[in-house]
Design a protein around this motif. Sequence first.
Motif, PDB file in Angstrom:
ATOM      1  N   VAL A  96       0.844  -1.192   0.000  1.00  0.00           N
ATOM      2  CA  VAL A  96       0.000   0.000   0.000  1.00  0.00           C
ATOM      3  C   VAL A  96       0.881   1.244   0.000  1.00  0.00           C
ATOM      4  O   VAL A  96       1.740   1.392   0.865  1.00  0.00           O
ATOM      5  CB  VAL A  96      -0.936   0.025   1.226  1.00  0.00           C
ATOM      6  CG1 VAL A  96      -1.814   1.273   1.199  1.00  0.00           C
ATOM      7  CG2 VAL A  96      -1.789  -1.235   1.284  1.00  0.00           C
ATOM      8  N   GLY A  97       0.677   2.121  -0.975  1.00  0.00           N
ATOM      9  CA  GLY A  97       1.533   3.290  -1.109  1.00  0.00           C
ATOM     10  C   GLY A  97       2.898   2.908  -1.645  1.00  0.00           C
ATOM     11  O   GLY A  97       3.933   3.354  -1.136  1.00  0.00           O
ATOM     12  N   ALA A  98       2.910   2.096  -2.684  1.00  0.00           N
ATOM     13  CA  ALA A  98       4.160   1.538  -3.206  1.00  0.00           C
ATOM     14  C   ALA A  98       5.055   2.588  -3.856  1.00  0.00           C
ATOM     15  O   ALA A  98       6.270   2.411  -3.927  1.00  0.00           O
ATOM     16  CB  ALA A  98       3.848   0.435  -4.220  1.00  0.00           C
ATOM     17  N   GLY A  99       4.459   3.679  -4.338  1.00  0.00           N
ATOM     18  CA  GLY A  99       5.262   4.713  -4.984  1.00  0.00           C
ATOM     19  C   GLY A  99       6.021   4.167  -6.182  1.00  0.00           C
ATOM     20  O   GLY A  99       5.474   3.430  -7.010  1.00  0.00           O
ATOM     21  N   ALA A 100       7.294   4.500  -6.265  1.00  0.00           N
ATOM     22  CA  ALA A 100       8.134   4.079  -7.392  1.00  0.00           C
ATOM     23  C   ALA A 100       8.754   2.703  -7.173  1.00  0.00           C
ATOM     24  O   ALA A 100       9.677   2.317  -7.898  1.00  0.00           O
ATOM     25  CB  ALA A 100       9.221   5.120  -7.645  1.00  0.00           C
ATOM     26  N   GLY A 101       8.280   1.963  -6.192  1.00  0.00           N
ATOM     27  CA  GLY A 101       8.750   0.595  -5.978  1.00  0.00           C
ATOM     28  C   GLY A 101      10.085   0.494  -5.269  1.00  0.00           C
ATOM     29  O   GLY A 101      10.801  -0.503  -5.424  1.00  0.00           O
ATOM     30  N   ARG A 102      10.405   1.472  -4.439  1.00  0.00           N
ATOM     31  CA  ARG A 102      11.698   1.465  -3.745  1.00  0.00           C
ATOM     32  C   ARG A 102      11.891   0.208  -2.905  1.00  0.00           C
ATOM     33  O   ARG A 102      12.995  -0.365  -2.858  1.00  0.00           O
ATOM     34  CB  ARG A 102      11.796   2.715  -2.858  1.00  0.00           C
ATOM     35  CG  ARG A 102      13.049   2.799  -2.002  1.00  0.00           C
ATOM     36  CD  ARG A 102      13.098   4.094  -1.218  1.00  0.00           C
ATOM     37  NE  ARG A 102      11.982   4.200  -0.281  1.00  0.00           N
ATOM     38  CZ  ARG A 102      12.034   3.813   0.993  1.00  0.00           C
ATOM     39  NH1 ARG A 102      13.147   3.259   1.480  1.00  0.00           N
ATOM     40  NH2 ARG A 102      10.991   3.967   1.800  1.00  0.00           N
ATOM     41  N   ASN A 103      10.836  -0.267  -2.239  1.00  0.00           N
ATOM     42  CA  ASN A 103      10.959  -1.425  -1.349  1.00  0.00           C
ATOM     43  C   ASN A 103      10.517  -2.742  -1.985  1.00  0.00           C
ATOM     44  O   ASN A 103      10.723  -3.803  -1.387  1.00  0.00           O
ATOM     45  CB  ASN A 103      10.123  -1.198  -0.084  1.00  0.00           C
ATOM     46  CG  ASN A 103      10.812  -0.297   0.926  1.00  0.00           C
ATOM     47  OD1 ASN A 103      11.978  -0.488   1.238  1.00  0.00           O
ATOM     48  ND2 ASN A 103      10.096   0.701   1.418  1.00  0.00           N
ATOM     49  N   MET A 145       2.703  -1.168   4.541  1.00  0.00           N
ATOM     50  CA  MET A 145       2.269   0.219   4.380  1.00  0.00           C
ATOM     51  C   MET A 145       3.372   1.089   4.977  1.00  0.00           C
ATOM     52  O   MET A 145       3.379   1.379   6.173  1.00  0.00           O
ATOM     53  CB  MET A 145       0.931   0.440   5.088  1.00  0.00           C
ATOM     54  CG  MET A 145       0.241   1.740   4.763  1.00  0.00           C
ATOM     55  SD  MET A 145      -1.406   1.779   5.557  1.00  0.00           S
ATOM     56  CE  MET A 145      -2.045   3.313   4.888  1.00  0.00           C
ATOM     57  N   ILE A 146       4.331   1.480   4.147  1.00  0.00           N
ATOM     58  CA  ILE A 146       5.532   2.169   4.602  1.00  0.00           C
ATOM     59  C   ILE A 146       5.563   3.583   4.045  1.00  0.00           C
ATOM     60  O   ILE A 146       5.385   3.785   2.840  1.00  0.00           O
ATOM     61  CB  ILE A 146       6.793   1.380   4.180  1.00  0.00           C
ATOM     62  CG1 ILE A 146       6.783  -0.004   4.844  1.00  0.00           C
ATOM     63  CG2 ILE A 146       8.063   2.137   4.546  1.00  0.00           C
ATOM     64  CD1 ILE A 146       7.854  -0.932   4.353  1.00  0.00           C
ATOM     65  N   ARG A 147       5.793   4.552   4.919  1.00  0.00           N
ATOM     66  CA  ARG A 147       5.809   5.975   4.543  1.00  0.00           C
ATOM     67  C   ARG A 147       4.528   6.362   3.800  1.00  0.00           C
ATOM     68  O   ARG A 147       4.557   7.111   2.823  1.00  0.00           O
ATOM     69  CB  ARG A 147       7.057   6.311   3.722  1.00  0.00           C
ATOM     70  CG  ARG A 147       8.328   6.340   4.566  1.00  0.00           C
ATOM     71  CD  ARG A 147       9.538   6.785   3.780  1.00  0.00           C
ATOM     72  NE  ARG A 147      10.706   6.843   4.631  1.00  0.00           N
ATOM     73  CZ  ARG A 147      11.224   7.956   5.150  1.00  0.00           C
ATOM     74  NH1 ARG A 147      10.637   9.123   4.926  1.00  0.00           N
ATOM     75  NH2 ARG A 147      12.319   7.911   5.903  1.00  0.00           N
ATOM     76  N   THR A 148       3.423   5.874   4.292  1.00  0.00           N
ATOM     77  CA  THR A 148       2.126   6.124   3.659  1.00  0.00           C
ATOM     78  C   THR A 148       1.093   6.594   4.666  1.00  0.00           C
ATOM     79  O   THR A 148       0.324   7.517   4.391  1.00  0.00           O
ATOM     80  CB  THR A 148       1.627   4.839   2.955  1.00  0.00           C
ATOM     81  OG1 THR A 148       2.572   4.457   1.953  1.00  0.00           O
ATOM     82  CG2 THR A 148       0.273   5.053   2.304  1.00  0.00           C
ATOM     83  N   LEU A 149       1.054   5.983   5.856  1.00  0.00           N
ATOM     84  CA  LEU A 149       0.040   6.353   6.842  1.00  0.00           C
ATOM     85  C   LEU A 149       0.112   7.840   7.182  1.00  0.00           C
ATOM     86  O   LEU A 149      -0.906   8.460   7.483  1.00  0.00           O
ATOM     87  CB  LEU A 149       0.207   5.516   8.115  1.00  0.00           C
ATOM     88  CG  LEU A 149      -0.961   5.626   9.108  1.00  0.00           C
ATOM     89  CD1 LEU A 149      -2.202   4.909   8.578  1.00  0.00           C
ATOM     90  CD2 LEU A 149      -0.583   5.070  10.482  1.00  0.00           C
ATOM     91  N   HIS A 150       1.300   8.423   7.111  1.00  0.00           N
ATOM     92  CA  HIS A 150       1.431   9.834   7.499  1.00  0.00           C
ATOM     93  C   HIS A 150       0.716  10.782   6.531  1.00  0.00           C
ATOM     94  O   HIS A 150       0.598  11.975   6.805  1.00  0.00           O
ATOM     95  CB  HIS A 150       2.903  10.221   7.663  1.00  0.00           C
ATOM     96  CG  HIS A 150       3.681  10.303   6.393  1.00  0.00           C
ATOM     97  ND1 HIS A 150       4.255   9.217   5.791  1.00  0.00           N
ATOM     98  CD2 HIS A 150       3.989  11.362   5.607  1.00  0.00           C
ATOM     99  CE1 HIS A 150       4.889   9.583   4.698  1.00  0.00           C
ATOM    100  NE2 HIS A 150       4.745  10.882   4.549  1.00  0.00           N
TER     101      HIS A 150
END
Length: 293
Positions: A50-57, A112-117
Amino acid sequence: MPERPAICDYEGSDYQERFWDQGGRAYEDGAEAIALGRMLPAGGERMLEVGAGAGRNTERYEGFGEVTLLDYSRTQLEQARRRLGDSQHYRFVVADVYRMPFAAGVFDAATMIRTLHHMQDPAAALRSVREVLTSGAFFLLEYANKRNLKAIGRWLVRRQSWSPFDRNPVEFARLNYDFHPAAVRTWLGEARFHVKQEIPVSHLRIAWLKRLLPQSALLALERPLQRLGRAWLYTPSVFVAARAGGSPQPPLPFAWRCPSCGAEAMTEAADGVHCGSCRRTWPKRDGIYEFRL
């Protein structure tokens, strides 16, 4: 909270390049990699990011048979697709967390990393994640911690008005929130998650210290500090490992759910996903599904 919470939109943003690639965040990325290596299960069938963005992780979830990347920004997922390649291992989905286009119980893990904020209604976002997980599923959450040492120091010398010990979220910029650990635990419990582990992350997120010490030294110090666990949640970032309540069950076969009408009468075709209830077609373009309302 409003019936439809506001969404933080990274469409067209250079966030990956500006913040991560050129922003001097190698230490933060390495600290998160340590936390993921410590907390992630060995593998599973179907992971939701969730909140994958550019796929860093994303490549760090190598033990899972399939990974679905969800983000509200198509341009972020386009970057992720270029990074990861055209593989059946990945599914790219544009949607928001409050109205995810997945049937209940189809994932056995989520992050869900760097997304809840960015969540105006974090409790609702966590309930939405729980709904698409099967019983006993693993959930790894990261959140921005308002009760960090810098905030405590600024509050003590009256350089900020809000208390880091108050359990209410603080919005330090538009749709950017810091949360108290106790509040996050409450929301997870209300969403039927059982917290299993909490660890402090990014202890050394200090600009002058990152200039003074090489990354290898910073991460060598970070690794044992994360072992302090729940007794030391005073860092700017906190990772939480939880399990979805109920007797463990394998995930159900993957199925879509219409974010417009909620129906699961969905048929996938080459051009997208068609809802048999409201007759809406959700397009698929260049390998990316679009469920953005």
